[in-house]
Write a protein that holds these residues in place. Sequence first.
Motif, PDB file in Angstrom:
ATOM      1  N   ASN A  56      12.017   5.887   2.440  1.00 17.25           N
ATOM      2  CA  ASN A  56      12.740   6.788   3.335  1.00 17.25           C
ATOM      3  C   ASN A  56      13.915   6.098   4.025  1.00 17.25           C
ATOM      4  OD1 ASN A  56      11.079   8.907   2.728  1.00 17.25           O
ATOM      5  ND2 ASN A  56       9.691   8.522   4.439  1.00 17.25           N
ATOM      6  N   VAL A  57      14.004   4.791   3.885  1.00 11.18           N
ATOM      7  CA  VAL A  57      15.083   4.039   4.523  1.00 11.18           C
ATOM      8  C   VAL A  57      16.311   4.101   3.626  1.00 11.18           C
ATOM      9  CG1 VAL A  57      15.831   1.760   5.289  1.00 11.18           C
ATOM     10  CG2 VAL A  57      13.490   2.502   5.701  1.00 11.18           C
ATOM     11  N   LEU A  58      17.386   4.647   4.196  1.00 10.73           N
ATOM     12  CA  LEU A  58      18.635   4.723   3.447  1.00 10.73           C
ATOM     13  C   LEU A  58      19.541   3.573   3.863  1.00 10.73           C
ATOM     14  CD1 LEU A  58      19.341   8.546   3.771  1.00 10.73           C
ATOM     15  CD2 LEU A  58      18.543   7.332   1.750  1.00 10.73           C
ATOM     16  N   PRO A  59      20.231   2.983   2.918  1.00 13.61           N
ATOM     17  CA  PRO A  59      21.169   1.916   3.287  1.00 13.61           C
ATOM     18  C   PRO A  59      22.380   2.509   4.004  1.00 13.61           C
ATOM     19  CG  PRO A  59      21.316   2.379   0.947  1.00 13.61           C
ATOM     20  CD  PRO A  59      20.181   3.209   1.473  1.00 13.61           C
ATOM     21  N   ARG A 109      33.695  -7.241  20.161  1.00 17.47           N
ATOM     22  CA  ARG A 109      32.917  -7.470  21.381  1.00 17.47           C
ATOM     23  C   ARG A 109      32.057  -8.727  21.319  1.00 17.47           C
ATOM     24  NH1 ARG A 109      33.663  -2.201  20.458  1.00 17.47           N
ATOM     25  NH2 ARG A 109      34.372  -0.934  22.187  1.00 17.47           N
ATOM     26  N   ASN A 110      32.270  -9.532  20.286  1.00 15.30           N
ATOM     27  CA  ASN A 110      31.493 -10.774  20.101  1.00 15.30           C
ATOM     28  C   ASN A 110      29.994 -10.511  20.129  1.00 15.30           C
ATOM     29  OD1 ASN A 110      33.741 -12.398  19.813  1.00 15.30           O
ATOM     30  ND2 ASN A 110      33.914 -12.718  22.016  1.00 15.30           N
ATOM     31  N   LEU A 111      29.553  -9.500  19.391  1.00 16.34           N
ATOM     32  CA  LEU A 111      28.143  -9.155  19.297  1.00 16.34           C
ATOM     33  C   LEU A 111      27.607  -9.582  17.938  1.00 16.34           C
ATOM     34  CD1 LEU A 111      28.283  -5.514  20.724  1.00 16.34           C
ATOM     35  CD2 LEU A 111      27.573  -7.578  21.928  1.00 16.34           C
ATOM     36  N   VAL A 112      26.309  -9.811  17.885  1.00 20.45           N
ATOM     37  CA  VAL A 112      25.644 -10.152  16.638  1.00 20.45           C
ATOM     38  C   VAL A 112      25.130  -8.867  16.016  1.00 20.45           C
ATOM     39  CG1 VAL A 112      23.694 -11.381  15.622  1.00 20.45           C
ATOM     40  CG2 VAL A 112      24.996 -12.418  17.486  1.00 20.45           C
ATOM     41  N   LEU A 113      25.413  -8.693  14.753  1.00 22.45           N
ATOM     42  CA  LEU A 113      24.916  -7.544  14.004  1.00 22.45           C
ATOM     43  C   LEU A 113      23.671  -8.003  13.251  1.00 22.45           C
ATOM     44  CD1 LEU A 113      25.423  -4.619  13.167  1.00 22.45           C
ATOM     45  CD2 LEU A 113      26.955  -5.458  11.404  1.00 22.45           C
ATOM     46  N   PRO A 114      22.475  -7.686  13.768  1.00 19.51           N
ATOM     47  CA  PRO A 114      21.235  -8.196  13.173  1.00 19.51           C
ATOM     48  C   PRO A 114      21.062  -7.786  11.709  1.00 19.51           C
ATOM     49  CG  PRO A 114      20.803  -7.185  15.301  1.00 19.51           C
ATOM     50  CD  PRO A 114      22.214  -6.849  14.931  1.00 19.51           C
ATOM     51  N   TRP A 115      20.443  -8.667  10.956  1.00 19.11           N
ATOM     52  CA  TRP A 115      20.254  -8.443   9.523  1.00 19.11           C
ATOM     53  C   TRP A 115      19.431  -7.191   9.269  1.00 19.11           C
ATOM     54  CZ3 TRP A 115      16.227  -8.050   6.078  1.00 19.11           C
ATOM     55  CH2 TRP A 115      16.587  -8.091   4.732  1.00 19.11           C
ATOM     56  N   ASP A 116      18.317  -7.006   9.996  1.00 18.30           N
ATOM     57  CA  ASP A 116      17.457  -5.850   9.739  1.00 18.30           C
ATOM     58  C   ASP A 116      18.167  -4.531  10.063  1.00 18.30           C
ATOM     59  OD1 ASP A 116      17.345  -6.667  12.427  1.00 18.30           O
ATOM     60  OD2 ASP A 116      15.445  -5.626  12.747  1.00 18.30           O
ATOM     61  N   VAL A 117      19.080  -4.545  11.021  1.00 11.70           N
ATOM     62  CA  VAL A 117      19.845  -3.342  11.356  1.00 11.70           C
ATOM     63  C   VAL A 117      20.806  -3.004  10.220  1.00 11.70           C
ATOM     64  CG1 VAL A 117      21.587  -2.448  12.957  1.00 11.70           C
ATOM     65  CG2 VAL A 117      19.613  -3.675  13.835  1.00 11.70           C
ATOM     66  N   ARG A 118      21.315  -4.020   9.537  1.00 11.74           N
ATOM     67  CA  ARG A 118      22.247  -3.802   8.429  1.00 11.74           C
ATOM     68  C   ARG A 118      21.584  -3.177   7.207  1.00 11.74           C
ATOM     69  NH1 ARG A 118      24.856  -9.542   7.673  1.00 11.74           N
ATOM     70  NH2 ARG A 118      23.952 -10.252   9.599  1.00 11.74           N
ATOM     71  N   GLN A 119      20.264  -3.118   7.207  1.00  8.46           N
ATOM     72  CA  GLN A 119      19.541  -2.605   6.045  1.00  8.46           C
ATOM     73  C   GLN A 119      19.181  -1.129   6.161  1.00  8.46           C
ATOM     74  OE1 GLN A 119      19.421  -4.868   3.592  1.00  8.46           O
ATOM     75  NE2 GLN A 119      20.415  -6.138   5.129  1.00  8.46           N
ATOM     76  N   ASP A 120      19.314  -0.549   7.369  1.00  4.07           N
ATOM     77  CA  ASP A 120      18.830   0.804   7.624  1.00  4.07           C
ATOM     78  C   ASP A 120      19.920   1.645   8.294  1.00  4.07           C
ATOM     79  OD1 ASP A 120      17.396   3.092   8.274  1.00  4.07           O
ATOM     80  OD2 ASP A 120      16.093   2.104   9.727  1.00  4.07           O
ATOM     81  N   ASN A 170       0.848  -1.185   0.000  1.00  2.00           N
ATOM     82  CA  ASN A 170       0.000   0.000   0.000  1.00  2.00           C
ATOM     83  C   ASN A 170       0.888   1.242   0.000  1.00  2.00           C
ATOM     84  OD1 ASN A 170       0.743   0.714   2.643  1.00  2.00           O
ATOM     85  ND2 ASN A 170      -0.948  -0.444   3.541  1.00  2.00           N
ATOM     86  N   THR A 171       0.319   2.401  -0.184  1.00  2.00           N
ATOM     87  CA  THR A 171       1.074   3.635  -0.353  1.00  2.00           C
ATOM     88  C   THR A 171       1.876   3.999   0.891  1.00  2.00           C
ATOM     89  OG1 THR A 171      -0.701   4.396  -1.782  1.00  2.00           O
ATOM     90  CG2 THR A 171       0.878   6.044  -1.070  1.00  2.00           C
ATOM     91  N   ALA A 172       1.308   3.797   2.086  1.00  2.00           N
ATOM     92  CA  ALA A 172       2.010   4.150   3.329  1.00  2.00           C
ATOM     93  C   ALA A 172       3.263   3.290   3.503  1.00  2.00           C
ATOM     94  CB  ALA A 172       1.083   3.987   4.524  1.00  2.00           C
ATOM     95  N   GLU A 173       3.150   1.994   3.242  1.00  2.00           N
ATOM     96  CA  GLU A 173       4.308   1.103   3.372  1.00  2.00           C
ATOM     97  C   GLU A 173       5.373   1.455   2.341  1.00  2.00           C
ATOM     98  OE1 GLU A 173       3.384  -3.023   3.255  1.00  2.00           O
ATOM     99  OE2 GLU A 173       1.842  -2.850   4.785  1.00  2.00           O
ATOM    100  N   HIS A 174       4.957   1.741   1.125  1.00  2.00           N
ATOM    101  CA  HIS A 174       5.903   2.076   0.065  1.00  2.00           C
ATOM    102  C   HIS A 174       6.654   3.368   0.405  1.00  2.00           C
ATOM    103  CE1 HIS A 174       7.706   2.158  -3.848  1.00  2.00           C
ATOM    104  NE2 HIS A 174       7.248   3.385  -4.053  1.00  2.00           N
ATOM    105  N   THR A 175       5.939   4.371   0.914  1.00  2.51           N
ATOM    106  CA  THR A 175       6.559   5.634   1.291  1.00  2.51           C
ATOM    107  C   THR A 175       7.541   5.418   2.436  1.00  2.51           C
ATOM    108  OG1 THR A 175       4.556   6.796   0.648  1.00  2.51           O
ATOM    109  CG2 THR A 175       6.108   8.001   2.025  1.00  2.51           C
ATOM    110  N   ALA A 176       7.161   4.605   3.416  1.00  9.45           N
ATOM    111  CA  ALA A 176       8.047   4.340   4.554  1.00  9.45           C
ATOM    112  C   ALA A 176       9.313   3.628   4.094  1.00  9.45           C
ATOM    113  CB  ALA A 176       7.317   3.510   5.605  1.00  9.45           C
ATOM    114  N   ASN A 177       9.189   2.690   3.167  1.00 12.44           N
ATOM    115  CA  ASN A 177      10.350   1.943   2.690  1.00 12.44           C
ATOM    116  C   ASN A 177      11.290   2.798   1.847  1.00 12.44           C
ATOM    117  OD1 ASN A 177       9.589  -0.366   3.980  1.00 12.44           O
ATOM    118  ND2 ASN A 177       8.557  -1.232   2.195  1.00 12.44           N
TER     119      ASN A 177
END
Length: 104
Positions: A12-15, A31-42, A3-10
Amino acid sequence: MQNTAEHTANTNVLPPTAKQMAYARKIAGARNLVLPWDVRQDRRALSCWIDQSKQLAAVRDDRPSSKQVAYAEKIARIKRRNIPDECFLNRQLMSRWIDSNGFR
């Protein structure tokens, strides 16, 4: 289709930038931390993750070093004293305990 709201929100996300990703990977590896996949996208999410990870490191860095703990335990054994639990959580407290109980 989105839908339009989801498309507009997506849109605005910069890599993340290459430098930002490299820095985040360096922090995660050190630090032996996990870098989550979704965090790597935004870019914004990655920036927040970096800030939180740096704060976590600051908390960890306040603890006494292993050498400091070993020395305090040696003093405690020789003088037959107990090291207060809070000294194991704070570098300065451990240092003060060593100074007040050390060899003179």
